[in-house]
Design an enzyme around this catalytic site. Structure first.
Site, PDB file in Angstrom:
ATOM      1  N   CYS A 132     -20.337  -8.510  -7.043  1.00 46.45           N
ATOM      2  CA  CYS A 132     -20.875  -9.744  -6.455  1.00 46.45           C
ATOM      3  C   CYS A 132     -22.173  -9.465  -5.701  1.00 46.45           C
ATOM      4  O   CYS A 132     -23.092 -10.288  -5.697  1.00 46.45           O
ATOM      5  CB  CYS A 132     -19.838 -10.369  -5.521  1.00 46.45           C
ATOM      6  SG  CYS A 132     -18.316 -10.834  -6.379  1.00 46.45           S
ATOM      7  N   THR A 133     -22.256  -8.312  -5.074  1.00 50.32           N
ATOM      8  CA  THR A 133     -23.473  -7.940  -4.357  1.00 50.32           C
ATOM      9  C   THR A 133     -24.639  -7.760  -5.324  1.00 50.32           C
ATOM     10  O   THR A 133     -25.748  -8.264  -5.085  1.00 50.32           O
ATOM     11  CB  THR A 133     -23.255  -6.645  -3.554  1.00 50.32           C
ATOM     12  OG1 THR A 133     -22.212  -6.855  -2.596  1.00 50.32           O
ATOM     13  CG2 THR A 133     -24.521  -6.225  -2.831  1.00 50.32           C
TER      14      THR A 133
END
Length: 241
Positions: A132-133
């Site tokens: 997600c980062t």
């Protein structure tokens, strides 16, 4: 003293001397044998000690090698597998579902805020996790190019507003991050479903991206997104509209 007496005495003395000599020789031989046996025993003990030391050293080396081997970097944790999507099936060409949800930094984000513009909605499982980062950073990196293409970008997850703000600050993200803990928007866009990992089944966010055109209709949907190169692919699709 008679000759016989002298002879007898001489014989007796000779015998005594011979006996003493024999005893002394025997004692000397015994001491020598004892010393020899002691020396042999010491050598044997020394060999045993050397063998034990060698074995202990080898065991220590094997133990250290085993410890070093165990300290190798662990493999990346596998991602969950989607086994069933949510009941809502969003199709391309359909009208984008409306929403109005809180965002990082305060305030809220609504579909109406983007009327007349193209809009990218990327749904991610959890803030500040590796995949997600990378995805959020990629969309942030390309934000100016999306703007040049007349497109806005918004990220959505079930994280709290506070978690979204921490995520934004830690990675210097510039795209709005929407909080949907009740899963209303996630379900409306088909990004909420049944997943499984390590033999356990649970409900969770399916990594999904939706491109809405300037008329408010669904232009493209990417489900089960692979992060690498995804933001670039979405940008090309937005440019093509």
């Amino acid at each position: 003293m008679s000759k016989k007496t002298r002879k007898k005495s001489s014989n007796t003395t000779g015998k005594l001397v011979a006996t003493k000599v024999a005893r002394a020789a025997s004692a000397s031989t015994g001491k020598s044998a004892t010393k020899t046996r002691t020396a042999v025993a010491k050598k044997a003990a020394a060999k045993k000690t050397t063998k034990k030391t060698t074995k202990a050293t080898a065991a220590g080396v094997r133990s250290k090698a085993s410890h070093k081997a165990a300290s190798k970097p662990l493999k990346r944790e596998p991602t969950a597998t989607v086994t069933n999507s949510s009941a809502v099936t969003l199709a391309e060409g359909a009208t984008a579902p409306g929403f109005n949800l809180p965002r990082d930094g305060g305030g809220s984000v609504s579909l109406k805020d983007f009327a007349g513009k193209k809009l990218v909605l990327f749904f991610y499982p959890r803030a500040d996790t590796p995949g997600c980062t990378r995805e959020a950073i990629d969309f942030t990196r390309l934000k100016s190019e999306f703007v040049a293409a007349g497109t806005e970008v918004v990220g959505i997850s079930a994280d709290t507003v506070k978690a979204q703000e921490s995520f934004r600050n830690k990675h210097q993200l510039s795209v709005p991050l929407v909080s949907d803990p009740a899963h209303q928007m996630l379900e409306a866009y088909g990004a909420w479903g049944e997943k499984s990992m390590y033999g356990r089944t649970f409900m969770g966010i399916i990594r999904t991206t939706v491109l809405v055109d300037s008329s408010g209709r669904i232009a493209r949907i990417w489900r089960h997104v692979k992060v690498d190169g995804h933001a670039e692919a979405v940008l090309e699709a937005a440019r093509a509209l």
